[in-house]
Design an enzyme around this catalytic site. Structure first.
Site, PDB file in Angstrom:
ATOM      1  N   ARG A   1       4.306 -32.561  43.639  1.00  0.00           N
ATOM      2  CA  ARG A   1       4.605 -33.288  44.685  1.00  0.00           C
ATOM      3  C   ARG A   1       3.264 -34.396  45.095  1.00  0.00           C
ATOM      4  NH1 ARG A   1       1.726 -27.908  47.669  1.00  0.00           N
ATOM      5  NH2 ARG A   1       0.456 -27.906  45.564  1.00  0.00           N
TER       6      ARG A   1
ATOM      7  N   LYS B   1      -3.188 -31.957  46.432  1.00  0.00           N
ATOM      8  CA  LYS B   1      -4.144 -31.138  46.541  1.00  0.00           C
ATOM      9  C   LYS B   1      -5.789 -32.064  46.150  1.00  0.00           C
ATOM     10  CE  LYS B   1      -3.633 -27.929  44.779  1.00  0.00           C
ATOM     11  NZ  LYS B   1      -3.954 -26.285  45.756  1.00  0.00           N
TER      12      LYS B   1
ATOM     13  N   TYR C   1      -5.471 -30.921  51.325  1.00  0.00           N
ATOM     14  CA  TYR C   1      -5.640 -30.305  50.680  1.00  0.00           C
ATOM     15  C   TYR C   1      -7.021 -29.185  49.917  1.00  0.00           C
ATOM     16  CZ  TYR C   1      -1.549 -27.727  52.457  1.00  0.00           C
ATOM     17  OH  TYR C   1      -0.564 -27.609  53.210  1.00  0.00           O
TER      18      TYR C   1
ATOM     19  N   HIS D   1      -9.325 -26.134  49.979  1.00  0.00           N
ATOM     20  CA  HIS D   1      -9.947 -24.814  49.876  1.00  0.00           C
ATOM     21  C   HIS D   1     -11.656 -25.393  49.067  1.00  0.00           C
ATOM     22  CE1 HIS D   1      -5.288 -23.823  50.488  1.00  0.00           C
ATOM     23  NE2 HIS D   1      -4.691 -24.988  49.466  1.00  0.00           N
TER      24      HIS D   1
ATOM     25  N   GLU E   1      -5.478 -26.900  55.357  1.00  0.00           N
ATOM     26  CA  GLU E   1      -5.622 -25.739  55.842  1.00  0.00           C
ATOM     27  C   GLU E   1      -6.644 -25.802  56.664  1.00  0.00           C
ATOM     28  OE1 GLU E   1      -8.573 -26.331  52.424  1.00  0.00           O
ATOM     29  OE2 GLU E   1      -7.351 -26.966  53.026  1.00  0.00           O
TER      30      GLU E   1
ATOM     31  N   ASP F   1      -5.168 -19.576  45.406  1.00  0.00           N
ATOM     32  CA  ASP F   1      -6.426 -20.824  46.015  1.00  0.00           C
ATOM     33  C   ASP F   1      -7.773 -20.970  46.729  1.00  0.00           C
ATOM     34  OD1 ASP F   1      -4.953 -23.084  45.673  1.00  0.00           O
ATOM     35  OD2 ASP F   1      -3.569 -22.650  46.686  1.00  0.00           O
TER      36      ASP F   1
END
Length: 371
Positions: free
Chosen positions: A15, A75, A94, A96, A118, A270
């Site tokens: 991505r 990511k 993101y 996490h 998120e 995740d």
């Protein structure tokens, strides 16, 4: 504002933070956009498309991190990327953080302003920047589980939907949110025998009304969970506590009650995973076996369908990116409490309570950052 996006370097992550169309929108609003060469190759977008959209192509990620005021990724930044962050720089991706103390420490040390997709909320209490990837991951969980159930991949050799005269596979979906709903939808569509477990009576009621006879619902308590796991050919872990580490619902002892060759797919990986025996895997080496049970715990499942995932993600991340670029992060977050919920680290402080609690770190309310 100078906005940059880099080529993702996590294992088999294809991505990209900005599509050419998103670059065009940012450029049309007067912002300078830097794109690392080859960043869009995984979605079939070459450098020429980015140039046509108004981007400047640069040779290395280091140039992006050195120049951009806001770095837009997909990511969480890897160690080499975290080392390039600088005080005051905006990181929008993101993160996490709850199960990742090393990343959290590095982001604190960087002094960067880190906004996590998120934990951004909406007026209905949902997580709109997580939702499209949860939809993708939920659907992919069934594809991945069906493949892992094949004998050649270590599974029981069971076809999800069965055939006339042979019973279908039993699928247990733990969690009835976005991931769980999409997983159940795919499994039921393939003809599997599906049971969805959740603790919310309202969620169970909605699922029951939607699926009718195509899937069963059960309240998620320890007894029901243990029974469903022991009976299942495929278990999907679809549990989410926003921003916090996932609870370990399926214990190592429960594995001993499962059928040999049954499959666990942990979509919550995740956030640390909801199976006690889970640890993160990659698309290059997606499964491992514990007590005869196949575990699929890929931490970036949507990366495998990069084009679909990138466009779905950009649909929801771009409006906030534009607002941050137009107003600056502080004013954008001051005006929008839902975007403010995405602030996880600022000026060396953790500004998301669940992350601070899970990692035993001091908590600073995000409101202090925008005051």
């Amino acid at each position: 504002m100078i906005v940059g996006t880099v080529k993702e370097i996590k294992n088999h992550e294809y991505r990209v933070g900005l599509t050419p169309e998103s670059v065009h929108e940012l450029a049309a609003h007067g912002h300078r956009v830097l794109v690392e060469t080859g960043a869009g190759e995984g979605i079939g977008a070459g450098d020429d498309l980015y140039v046509k959209a108004g981007a400047e192509i640069v040779a290395t990620a280091a140039e992006i991190f050195a120049t951009a005021e806001m770095v837009v990724k997909v990511k969480e930044p890897q160690p080499v990327e975290r080392a390039m962050l600088r005080p005051g720089q905006i990181l929008y991706t993101y993160l996490h953080l709850a199960p990742d103390p090393d990343q959290t420490r590095d982001l604190i040390a960087s002094g960067a302003t880190c906004i996590a997709y998120e934990t951004v909320t909406d007026a209905s209490g949902g997580l709109p920047l997580l939702k499209p990837m949860s939809q993708v991951a939920g659907r992919m969980a069934i594809q991945a589980g069906a493949t892992a159930l094949e004998k050649a991949h270590g599974g029981r050799g069971v076809l999800l939907g069965g055939v006339p005269g042979v019973l279908p596979a039993k699928v247990a979906v733990i969690g009835g949110g976005v991931v769980g709903f999409n997983a159940a939808q795919m499994a039921a569509g393939l003809g599997a025998d599906v049971t969805i477990l959740d603790r919310s009576p309202e969620v169970l009621e909605k699922l029951g009304m939607y699926f009718e006879a195509r899937a069963k619902t059960r309240f998620s308590n320890k007894a029901n969970l243990a029974e469903c796991v022991a009976d299942a050919d495929l278990v999907i872990g679809a549990v989410l506590i926003p921003g916090a580490a996932a609870p370990k619902l399926v214990t190592a002892d429960m594995l001993k009650t499962m059928k040999k060759g049954a499959v666990l797919v942990d979509v919550a990986i995740d956030q640390g995973g909801c199976f006690e025996t889970s640890h993160a895997t990659t698309h290059a080496d997606p499964t491992y076996v514990v007590d005869g049970v196949v575990h699929y715990c890929v931490a970036n499942m949507p990366g495998a369908v990069a084009r679909t995932s990138t466009y779905a993600l950009n649909n929801v991340t771009l409006p906030h990116a534009l607002r941050i670029a137009e107003l600056g992060w502080k004013e954008a977050l001051r005006r929008d409490p839902h975007l403010r919920a995405g602030l996880n680290v600022w000026d060396g402080k953790v500004t998301y309570q669940a992350v601070a609690e899970d990692l035993g770190l001091p908590y600073t309310p995000a409101e202090e950052a925008v005051a």
